[in-house]
Design an enzyme around this catalytic site. Structure first.
Site, PDB file in Angstrom:
ATOM      1  N   LEU A 299       0.863  -1.181   0.000  1.00  0.00           N
ATOM      2  CA  LEU A 299       0.000   0.000   0.000  1.00  0.00           C
ATOM      3  C   LEU A 299       0.900   1.232   0.000  1.00  0.00           C
ATOM      4  CD1 LEU A 299      -2.845  -0.647   2.635  1.00  0.00           C
ATOM      5  CD2 LEU A 299      -3.154  -0.197   0.211  1.00  0.00           C
ATOM      6  N   ASP A 300       0.537   2.243  -0.765  1.00  0.00           N
ATOM      7  CA  ASP A 300       1.299   3.493  -0.764  1.00  0.00           C
ATOM      8  C   ASP A 300       1.341   4.091   0.640  1.00  0.00           C
ATOM      9  OD1 ASP A 300       1.622   3.304  -3.454  1.00  0.00           O
ATOM     10  OD2 ASP A 300       0.141   4.823  -3.986  1.00  0.00           O
ATOM     11  N   PRO A 301       2.397   4.851   0.966  1.00  0.00           N
ATOM     12  CA  PRO A 301       2.422   5.546   2.265  1.00  0.00           C
ATOM     13  C   PRO A 301       1.195   6.416   2.501  1.00  0.00           C
ATOM     14  CG  PRO A 301       4.594   5.609   1.281  1.00  0.00           C
ATOM     15  CD  PRO A 301       3.677   5.006   0.244  1.00  0.00           C
TER      16      PRO A 301
END
Length: 322
Positions: free
Chosen positions: A49-51
């Site tokens: 998951l993206d930050p």
């Protein structure tokens, strides 16, 4: 002078932790924090998951890492908000504004794009992604101002809801196939509406059969005692909950674990979860062809023993016997 770092005594930990990933951490940072809290020897995650994204991130420990690929391939469900009329360099709120246009969007327009973007699509992966070119992530090239040509990929939007929150803000809920970029979907919806868009927020609310209600936060995990932390783990077979089940007797289970095929009255199946019956224990996966049970990914006897010692109630809920 810095105080010496306390060395963490690692131990074998087997299972799946459903983490609610917080905003701002990379998936690997979240994984390493959970691994440290559990003092686990081996860990991995089932896709990143993206930050800037939050939500469901299954983390696999020990024997469960052998089956993590199954959830890399699972459908994912996301909830996002998109700001209409403003395009950014990254497709999300972190980027620089690169274009602004007026917004004139009706309920009929939202219904049209909802239908337009449901089903099979071709997506060009964004430059601000973790895809690699010559061993280097695309986002690293993007930070250097370098644009890399990317081949479109086939994805499927299984279900899609696009609704207005405010005149210039929409809510997107999408159940999608592996490899779908929700930032790209948001940008494409904005273009189809004639005004452009970028994501303001992104949350994964489900991956496969795992939903956000089952997740624990890092803050909650940190506040728990060690035994309570371990109790948050689902058994490794949670990753194969959708498989048919085969139960083997003691003799057949031992031979199966050594990699030998077994014969029985089983219907053909691409994937089954296999259990030993005395004691009840998850052995691994297999497929069935012409009444033969053919081993796939297997636990080893030491892993099985450790799981049984730490989770004596770890039993399948249903079974298939020859």
């Amino acid at each position: 002078m810095n105080a010496p770092r306390t060395r963490v005594q690692r131990r074998p930990v087997h299972g799946v932790l459903l983490l609610d990933k917080p905003l701002g951490l990379s998936s690997n940072q979240a994984l390493q924090k959970a691994k440290w809290l559990l003092r686990a020897e081996k860990a991995g995650h089932t896709g990143t998951l993206d930050p800037l994204a939050t939500g469901v991130l299954p983390l696999c420990f020990g024997a469960a890492t052998k089956f993590s690929q199954l959830h890399l391939d699972a459908d994912k469900t996301y909830e996002a908000t998109a700001r209409l009329g403003v395009k950014t360099s990254t497709g999300d709120a972190e980027g620089d504004v690169i274009a602004e246009r007026p917004v004139q969007v009706s309920v009929d327009d939202l219904a049209r794009v909802q239908a337009q973007f449901t089903g099979p699509l071709r997506q060009v992966p964004p430059m601000h992604s973790a895809l690699k070119k010559d061993g280097k992530a695309l986002y690293e090239y993007a930070r250097e101002g370098i644009e890399i040509e990317r081949a479109p990929r086939d994805v499927v939007i299984h279900e899609l809801s696009v609704t207005a929150i405010e005149p210039e803000l929409i809510r997107i809920v999408a159940r999608v196939s592996k490899g779908t970029y929700i930032r790209t979907l948001g940008e494409d919806i904005g273009e189809a509406l004639g005004c452009g868009a970028h994501l303001r927020s992104l949350r994964r609310i489900a991956t496969g059969d795992f939903g956000q209600a089952q997740c624990v936060t890092l803050a909650a995990l940190e506040a728990m005692g060690e035994d309570v932390r371990l109790a948050q783990l689902l058994p490794p077979e949670a990753l194969v909950a959708g498989h048919g089940r085969v139960m083997l007797g003691t003799e057949d289970a031992a031979r199966f674990l050594s990699g030998l095929r077994r014969r029985g009255d089983w219907a053909d199946a691409d994937e089954v979860a296999v259990f030993g019956s005395a004691p009840v224990a998850f052995l691994g996966t297999a497929h069935v062809t012409a009444n033969e049970l053919i081993p796939g990914r297997l636990l080893n006897p030491i892993e099985i023993q450790q799981i049984l010692l730490n989770a004596p109630q770890n039993a399948p809920t249903c079974e298939t016997t020859p």
